[in-house]
Scaffold this motif. Structure first.
Motif, PDB file in Angstrom:
ATOM      1  N   LYS A 171     -58.937  13.458 -12.239  1.00  0.00           N
ATOM      2  CA  LYS A 171     -58.679  12.027 -12.072  1.00  0.00           C
ATOM      3  C   LYS A 171     -57.270  11.637 -12.517  1.00  0.00           C
ATOM      4  CE  LYS A 171     -60.465   7.483 -13.452  1.00  0.00           C
ATOM      5  NZ  LYS A 171     -59.194   6.998 -14.001  1.00  0.00           N
ATOM      6  N   LYS A 172     -56.824  12.213 -13.638  1.00  0.00           N
ATOM      7  CA  LYS A 172     -55.557  11.793 -14.225  1.00  0.00           C
ATOM      8  C   LYS A 172     -54.350  12.520 -13.638  1.00  0.00           C
ATOM      9  CE  LYS A 172     -57.397   8.944 -17.223  1.00  0.00           C
ATOM     10  NZ  LYS A 172     -57.145   7.485 -17.185  1.00  0.00           N
ATOM     11  N   ILE A 173     -54.515  13.793 -13.256  1.00  0.00           N
ATOM     12  CA  ILE A 173     -53.352  14.600 -12.889  1.00  0.00           C
ATOM     13  C   ILE A 173     -53.466  15.181 -11.485  1.00  0.00           C
ATOM     14  CG2 ILE A 173     -51.979  16.635 -13.502  1.00  0.00           C
ATOM     15  CD1 ILE A 173     -52.806  16.219 -16.387  1.00  0.00           C
ATOM     16  N   TRP A 224     -52.121  14.118  -3.895  1.00  0.00           N
ATOM     17  CA  TRP A 224     -51.942  13.051  -2.903  1.00  0.00           C
ATOM     18  C   TRP A 224     -50.460  12.805  -2.645  1.00  0.00           C
ATOM     19  CZ3 TRP A 224     -54.943  10.937   0.555  1.00  0.00           C
ATOM     20  CH2 TRP A 224     -54.620   9.694   1.096  1.00  0.00           C
ATOM     21  N   ASN A 225     -49.677  12.711  -3.728  1.00  0.00           N
ATOM     22  CA  ASN A 225     -48.237  12.492  -3.567  1.00  0.00           C
ATOM     23  C   ASN A 225     -47.539  13.701  -2.959  1.00  0.00           C
ATOM     24  OD1 ASN A 225     -48.173   9.873  -4.640  1.00  0.00           O
ATOM     25  ND2 ASN A 225     -48.161  10.667  -6.725  1.00  0.00           N
ATOM     26  N   LEU A 261     -63.863  18.315 -18.737  1.00  0.00           N
ATOM     27  CA  LEU A 261     -62.412  18.480 -18.758  1.00  0.00           C
ATOM     28  C   LEU A 261     -61.837  18.496 -17.354  1.00  0.00           C
ATOM     29  CD1 LEU A 261     -59.814  19.028 -20.373  1.00  0.00           C
ATOM     30  CD2 LEU A 261     -60.366  21.475 -20.247  1.00  0.00           C
ATOM     31  N   SER A 262     -62.504  19.188 -16.431  1.00  0.00           N
ATOM     32  CA  SER A 262     -62.009  19.256 -15.061  1.00  0.00           C
ATOM     33  C   SER A 262     -62.042  17.889 -14.385  1.00  0.00           C
ATOM     34  CB  SER A 262     -62.835  20.262 -14.250  1.00  0.00           C
ATOM     35  OG  SER A 262     -64.191  19.860 -14.192  1.00  0.00           O
ATOM     36  N   VAL A 263     -63.074  17.080 -14.676  1.00  0.00           N
ATOM     37  CA  VAL A 263     -63.152  15.737 -14.087  1.00  0.00           C
ATOM     38  C   VAL A 263     -62.012  14.859 -14.597  1.00  0.00           C
ATOM     39  CG1 VAL A 263     -64.523  13.627 -14.016  1.00  0.00           C
ATOM     40  CG2 VAL A 263     -65.631  15.834 -13.687  1.00  0.00           C
ATOM     41  N   ILE A 264     -61.732  14.955 -15.892  1.00  0.00           N
ATOM     42  CA  ILE A 264     -60.651  14.147 -16.475  1.00  0.00           C
ATOM     43  C   ILE A 264     -59.295  14.555 -15.903  1.00  0.00           C
ATOM     44  CG2 ILE A 264     -59.427  13.609 -18.620  1.00  0.00           C
ATOM     45  CD1 ILE A 264     -62.110  13.903 -20.069  1.00  0.00           C
ATOM     46  N   LEU A 265     -59.037  15.853 -15.859  1.00  0.00           N
ATOM     47  CA  LEU A 265     -57.761  16.332 -15.325  1.00  0.00           C
ATOM     48  C   LEU A 265     -57.631  16.041 -13.836  1.00  0.00           C
ATOM     49  CD1 LEU A 265     -57.363  19.763 -17.171  1.00  0.00           C
ATOM     50  CD2 LEU A 265     -56.235  17.591 -17.670  1.00  0.00           C
ATOM     51  N   ASN A 274     -59.829   3.486  -5.036  1.00  0.00           N
ATOM     52  CA  ASN A 274     -58.831   2.995  -5.987  1.00  0.00           C
ATOM     53  C   ASN A 274     -58.218   4.097  -6.844  1.00  0.00           C
ATOM     54  OD1 ASN A 274     -59.025   0.295  -5.216  1.00  0.00           O
ATOM     55  ND2 ASN A 274     -60.731  -0.094  -6.604  1.00  0.00           N
ATOM     56  N   LEU A 275     -58.696   5.331  -6.715  1.00  0.00           N
ATOM     57  CA  LEU A 275     -58.162   6.402  -7.537  1.00  0.00           C
ATOM     58  C   LEU A 275     -56.712   6.722  -7.206  1.00  0.00           C
ATOM     59  CD1 LEU A 275     -61.058   8.996  -7.868  1.00  0.00           C
ATOM     60  CD2 LEU A 275     -60.057   7.581  -9.640  1.00  0.00           C
ATOM     61  N   TYR A 276     -56.299   6.510  -5.973  1.00  0.00           N
ATOM     62  CA  TYR A 276     -54.937   6.851  -5.598  1.00  0.00           C
ATOM     63  C   TYR A 276     -53.941   5.770  -6.000  1.00  0.00           C
ATOM     64  CZ  TYR A 276     -54.807   3.532  -1.733  1.00  0.00           C
ATOM     65  OH  TYR A 276     -54.804   2.393  -0.995  1.00  0.00           O
ATOM     66  N   ASN A 277     -54.416   4.655  -6.565  1.00  0.00           N
ATOM     67  CA  ASN A 277     -53.505   3.563  -6.914  1.00  0.00           C
ATOM     68  C   ASN A 277     -52.518   3.957  -7.993  1.00  0.00           C
ATOM     69  OD1 ASN A 277     -54.589   1.806  -5.073  1.00  0.00           O
ATOM     70  ND2 ASN A 277     -55.982   0.819  -6.516  1.00  0.00           N
TER      71      ASN A 277
END
Length: 245
Positions: A119-121, A127-128, A113-117, A40-43
């Motif tokens: 996941k978010k960015i 992927w895109n 910080l790396s995990v947050i970035l 679901n992360l790519y949603n």
């Protein structure tokens, strides 16, 4: 004395073994939850992909195994580092303990910080970015239809995740400069070019393959390193002036 160290090492190894087994059992129990979270992360991206395929009867099982060990390696790694530090601390001086704790705190902060970035960015952007190469079908030169294989998607996610984690730990180098540099600039001048090369290589690895983003990130990293070193030098000068007074 050696017998006590041997007993402590054996006890900690036993604790790590039991913990590793429990992590595997818990991971297997919640394997569907792990798969759902990763898928679901790519949603959040703009892609129209809504399903995955698998071409082997054991592929789903392999995906579960990969995800379980993905979580297992991270949790167990933190536990190994914790036990190593606890075992090592009694033999350290107060100054060594302070620096070790500081580096561990910085490393943990960089990890979060790396995990947050990621996941978010980073992951949605990557992927895109790779799916964007499918856009030439608009010219009707070819008819293409992308069907993502589940195992390939998981491996792409894990490889990109660990690359992001590893690259962010690179910032421990300027942190070390910030801690250890004093008013003597000769050492920094000697290794400055290697630090710059490291910033450029890091930017090349983590950015998309275009020159503009690489130059921007390299410039930011180099300026950040210079600011950290300048701050360390300024702090050292102020401390020396206070001692002189």
């Amino acid at each position: 004395m050696l017998q006590r160290y041997y007993t402590e090492i054996k006890s900690r190894a036993l604790l790590l073994t039991i913990s590793g087994i429990l992590i595997l059992l818990v991971g297997y129990t919640f394997k569907e939850v792990l798969l759902s979270i990763v898928v679901n992360l790519y949603n959040g991206s703009s892609s129209k992909l809504s399903y995955f395929i698998f071409t082997d009867v054991v592929e789903i099982f392999n995906v579960y195994v990969v995800l379980i060990f993905f979580v297992w390696k991270q949790i167990l790694s933190f536990q190994v580092v914790y036990h190593f530090l606890v075992f090592l601390i009694p033999g350290l001086t107060k100054s060594e303990y302070k620096y070790l704790l500081l580096f561990f705190s910085i490393s943990s902060g960089l990890f979060l910080l790396s995990v947050i970035l990621f996941k978010k960015i980073l992951f949605p952007f990557s992927w895109n970015f790779f799916l964007s190469f499918n856009s030439f079908v608009e010219f009707k030169a070819l008819t293409l239809h992308f069907e993502a294989k589940l195992l390939d998607y998981i491996m792409f996610f894990i490889n990109l995740y660990f690359s992001c984690i590893l690259y962010f730990q690179f910032f421990l180098i300027p942190s070390a400069l910030f801690i250890y540099f004093n008013t003597d600039l000769s050492t920094y001048k000697t290794f400055r070019k290697f630090l710059y090369y490291g910033c450029i290589i890091f930017s090349t690895l983590v950015t998309p393959p275009d020159v503009t983003s690489q130059i921007i990130l390299s410039t930011v990293l180099i300026i950040g390193c210079e600011i950290l070193v300048f701050g360390a030098l300024l702090k050292s000068l102020l401390k020396r002036n206070q001692l002189v007074r």
